[in-house]
Design a protein around this motif. Structure first.
Motif, PDB file in Angstrom:
ATOM      1  N   LYS A 441       3.857 -12.182   1.548  1.00 53.11           N
ATOM      2  CA  LYS A 441       4.913 -12.537   2.508  1.00 53.11           C
ATOM      3  C   LYS A 441       5.711 -13.732   1.983  1.00 53.11           C
ATOM      4  N   LYS A 442       5.050 -14.595   1.211  1.00 60.49           N
ATOM      5  CA  LYS A 442       5.748 -15.798   0.725  1.00 60.49           C
ATOM      6  C   LYS A 442       5.912 -15.832  -0.789  1.00 60.49           C
ATOM      7  N   MET A 443       5.022 -15.151  -1.500  1.00 60.13           N
ATOM      8  CA  MET A 443       4.987 -15.265  -2.958  1.00 60.13           C
ATOM      9  C   MET A 443       5.342 -13.927  -3.599  1.00 60.13           C
ATOM     10  N   ILE A 444       5.700 -13.971  -4.864  1.00 58.85           N
ATOM     11  CA  ILE A 444       6.008 -12.729  -5.577  1.00 58.85           C
ATOM     12  C   ILE A 444       4.750 -12.260  -6.297  1.00 58.85           C
ATOM     13  N   LEU A 445       4.289 -11.071  -5.948  1.00 56.57           N
ATOM     14  CA  LEU A 445       3.101 -10.520  -6.614  1.00 56.57           C
ATOM     15  C   LEU A 445       3.478 -10.061  -8.014  1.00 56.57           C
ATOM     16  N   LEU A 446       2.744 -10.540  -9.014  1.00 54.67           N
ATOM     17  CA  LEU A 446       2.935 -10.042 -10.383  1.00 54.67           C
ATOM     18  C   LEU A 446       1.953  -8.889 -10.587  1.00 54.67           C
ATOM     19  N   PRO A 447       2.176  -8.041 -11.591  1.00 53.96           N
ATOM     20  CA  PRO A 447       1.241  -6.937 -11.823  1.00 53.96           C
ATOM     21  C   PRO A 447      -0.180  -7.469 -11.983  1.00 53.96           C
ATOM     22  N   GLU A 448      -1.129  -6.810 -11.319  1.00 58.54           N
ATOM     23  CA  GLU A 448      -2.512  -7.283 -11.370  1.00 58.54           C
ATOM     24  C   GLU A 448      -3.137  -6.980 -12.732  1.00 58.54           C
ATOM     25  N   SER A 449      -4.128  -7.782 -13.082  1.00 60.48           N
ATOM     26  CA  SER A 449      -4.919  -7.495 -14.279  1.00 60.48           C
ATOM     27  C   SER A 449      -6.370  -7.373 -13.864  1.00 60.48           C
ATOM     28  N   PHE A 450      -7.135  -6.635 -14.646  1.00 62.22           N
ATOM     29  CA  PHE A 450      -8.553  -6.497 -14.330  1.00 62.22           C
ATOM     30  C   PHE A 450      -9.422  -7.113 -15.394  1.00 62.22           C
ATOM     31  N   TRP A 451     -10.326  -7.946 -14.939  1.00 63.25           N
ATOM     32  CA  TRP A 451     -11.409  -8.421 -15.793  1.00 63.25           C
ATOM     33  C   TRP A 451     -12.552  -7.417 -15.588  1.00 63.25           C
ATOM     34  N   LEU A 452     -12.836  -6.654 -16.652  1.00 63.63           N
ATOM     35  CA  LEU A 452     -13.828  -5.581 -16.544  1.00 63.63           C
ATOM     36  C   LEU A 452     -15.159  -6.053 -17.103  1.00 63.63           C
ATOM     37  N   ASN A 470     -20.735   1.229  -8.790  1.00 66.03           N
ATOM     38  CA  ASN A 470     -21.118  -0.155  -9.090  1.00 66.03           C
ATOM     39  C   ASN A 470     -19.816  -0.885  -9.412  1.00 66.03           C
ATOM     40  N   THR A 471     -19.507  -1.912  -8.641  1.00 67.47           N
ATOM     41  CA  THR A 471     -18.210  -2.577  -8.830  1.00 67.47           C
ATOM     42  C   THR A 471     -18.273  -3.535 -10.019  1.00 67.47           C
ATOM     43  N   PHE A 472     -17.698  -3.111 -11.116  1.00 68.89           N
ATOM     44  CA  PHE A 472     -17.691  -3.933 -12.329  1.00 68.89           C
ATOM     45  C   PHE A 472     -16.275  -4.357 -12.708  1.00 68.89           C
ATOM     46  N   HIS A 473     -15.368  -4.347 -11.733  1.00 71.25           N
ATOM     47  CA  HIS A 473     -14.009  -4.827 -12.035  1.00 71.25           C
ATOM     48  C   HIS A 473     -13.614  -5.914 -11.034  1.00 71.25           C
ATOM     49  N   GLN A 474     -13.042  -6.966 -11.564  1.00 69.67           N
ATOM     50  CA  GLN A 474     -12.562  -8.069 -10.736  1.00 69.67           C
ATOM     51  C   GLN A 474     -11.045  -8.087 -10.845  1.00 69.67           C
ATOM     52  N   TYR A 475     -10.394  -8.240  -9.705  1.00 64.55           N
ATOM     53  CA  TYR A 475      -8.940  -8.339  -9.706  1.00 64.55           C
ATOM     54  C   TYR A 475      -8.519  -9.763 -10.071  1.00 64.55           C
ATOM     55  N   CYS A 476      -7.588  -9.883 -10.996  1.00 61.16           N
ATOM     56  CA  CYS A 476      -6.960 -11.179 -11.234  1.00 61.16           C
ATOM     57  C   CYS A 476      -5.545 -11.047 -10.676  1.00 61.16           C
TER      58      CYS A 476
END
Ligand SMILES: C[S@@+](CC[C@H](N)C(=O)[O-])C[C@H]1O[C@@H](n2cnc3c(N)ncnc32)[C@H](O)[C@@H]1O
Length: 485
Positions: A441-452, A470-476
């Motif tokens: 709502k306030k910031m511009i989202l840049l394309p996400e990256s994944f730390w796998l 099994n969740t092995f990905h973290q959103y950056c």
């Protein structure tokens, strides 16, 4: 053990449970999905499979289905099928039509309409999977996959997600921009079950009125997924239940900061951000609620500083160069730290660390290590965001905190938040998406990256009964402060 869900053995089952995969071919993707989500020798269910994609993919999916002895239905043949064991919609080939909000709403309505029909056809507790990327146009970024997932979860149970990762093509690797598009897509998993809702979602995410992406041409290439090989944690670092590696911070510091910039981590734990920033000659401040962790962070900072005496130009005012402050982040104004060039941080993942019995937790208990950040009953524990019971209140609090930090960021500066989607007691809480949609709502989202993550053994959750990854990905998630208010 009887496998009631499909016909594959554990050797095939376990690798499929990893929440990310390297994409090779459509055939491989379709075949693995069919083999996982269909039971071919069932006496109760017909072997019916439905596919929707572009004509080329249709042919590939049909071949896979026939070779696996499934009955294939596609496009307008849905009415010919009585009931379905599995449905797969591949939207990748249709993304070319999407150029603006109107064209997305048109495609989305088509998908939702089809999903509503599929819901009626699918056997109880069987899956609908949708393959869809987020969309990067020349100057905008639209998280369409999240939009679709959130909307559809009002009528079908959103169970899981996998991230399909494509190798970075040589041609784009040589280009000089922040993000090479089309490097990843989502495979979303929905199920018909007792939790499937009946309400149409009325939520308006409003993110298609999103601001133009800032020009990061000068920043160089940034990968949309990466696997790290961090050095093992030392005796002190392992005391913290959720530390991230400095190697992760380094990637981002190189892209978003320059020497002497001021970098903040508002919930710094053992100080990984601060330590990495010192080693790169950035000014840096870490804030941490727990006295125990902030002491560890402070010791680590001094140790890096003393190991690198030649790092900094003279004269050095150490006090302003790096600081770890033991405080509730909501008291940040009293610390008077000035305007920020960059924020890199990771919050508590809601109250997940208080979930007894989680695999990781059990291992830490056995080793006599702390499992959460603080005792929820203590005075300190009441301020710890990782002890909040209500998911909505936790999100409200984080939104307030990050919005306040946005005020302190310089125009055009970036904040990166490492988070993940959460599964708890069989329900899915898309924390990463919920947080992003609020902050947009306030910031511009840049394309996400994944730390796998590639170094954790796979647990056989749901084996023989249903699909649980099994969740092995973290959103950056990175957000840029608009240059003009
Ligand atoms: C995911 S951990 C951060 C780990 C850190 N990135 C590292 O590498 O060590 C989240 C941290 O937030 C801290 N925290 C929770 N509530 C806080 C609050 N109100 N103010 C400041 N820190 C808080 C916790 O103590 C915990 O150390």
């Amino acid at each position: 053990m009887i496998n009631r869900f499909n016909n594959i053995d554990s050797k095939e089952w376990l690798p499929y449970q990893k929440s990310w995969f390297k994409f090779t071919t459509d055939e491989d993707l379709f075949r693995k999905s069919i083999r996982f989500f269909m039971k071919f020798d069932s006496e109760e269910m017909d072997r019916n499979f439905f596919f929707w994609g572009n004509p080329e993919q249709d042919k590939i999916a049909k071949n896979c289905a026939l070779e696996e002895a499934a009955h294939f239905f596609s496009g307008d043949k849905l009415n010919n099928a009585s009931q379905l064991q599995f449905a797969l919609l591949d939207v990748r080939g249709m993304m070319e039509q999407v150029v603006d909000e109107q064209s997305w709403q048109k495609l989305k309505a088509q998908i939702l309409n089809l999903a509503a029909q599929l819901k009626e056809k699918l056997y109880h507790r069987r899956f609908l999977s949708i393959i869809i990327p987020n969309l990067q146009t020349e100057d905008h970024y639209f998280p369409l996959a999240w939009d679709l997932a959130k909307t559809l979860s009002a009528t079908l149970s959103l169970k899981d997600e996998k991230i399909g990762c494509m190798e970075i093509p040589e041609s784009t690797a040589s280009q000089n921009h922040f993000h090479t598009d089309n490097q990843l897509f989502y495979q979303l998993f929905f199920r018909t079950d007792e939790k499937s809702g009946t309400q149409e979602s009325t939520e308006d995410f409003g993110f298609l009125k999103h601001q133009r992406l800032p020009d990061f041409q000068h920043k160089g290439l940034f990968p949309s997924w990466f696997i790290l090989k961090p050095k093992p944690r030392n005796r002190k670092e392992i005391l913290h239940p959720a530390k991230f590696p400095e190697e992760l911070v380094n990637l981002y510091l190189d892209v978003f900061t320059r020497e002497k910039d001021l970098v903040l981590d508002p919930m710094c734990g053992t100080g990984s951000t601060v330590v990495a920033a010192i080693a790169k000659n950035r000014n840096t401040v870490g804030i941490e609620l727990s006295e125990f962790f902030s002491k560890i962070a402070s010791e680590r900072c001094h140790s890096v500083y003393h190991q690198n005496p030649n790092l900094f130009e003279k004269p050095i005012d150490r006090e302003t160069f790096f600081k770890v402050i033991n405080k509730d982040i909501r008291e940040i104004d009293s610390a008077d730290i000035g305007h920020l060039d960059y924020v890199f941080t990771s919050p508590p993942y809601w109250n997940m660390l208080n979930m007894k019995g989680a695999e990781n937790q059990a291992k830490r208990v056995r080793r006599g290590l702390q499992v959460n950040y603080s005792d929820p009953e203590s005075e300190l524990g009441k301020l710890d965001l990782g002890n909040m019971d209500s998911y909505e209140e936790f999100l409200d609090e984080l939104e307030k905190i990050y919005n306040h930090l946005f005020e302190l960021l310089k125009p055009g500066a970036v904040m990166t938040i490492v988070v993940k989607n959460i599964k708890k007691h069989g329900s899915n809480y898309p924390f990463a998406w919920d947080l992003a949609l609020r902050l947009m709502k306030k910031m511009i989202l840049l394309p996400e990256s994944f730390w796998l993550q590639d170094d954790i053994s796979i647990a056989p959750y749901g084996f023989g009964n249903t699909f649980v990854s099994n969740t092995f990905h973290q959103y950056c998630l990175s957000f840029s402060k608009p240059l003009t208010p």
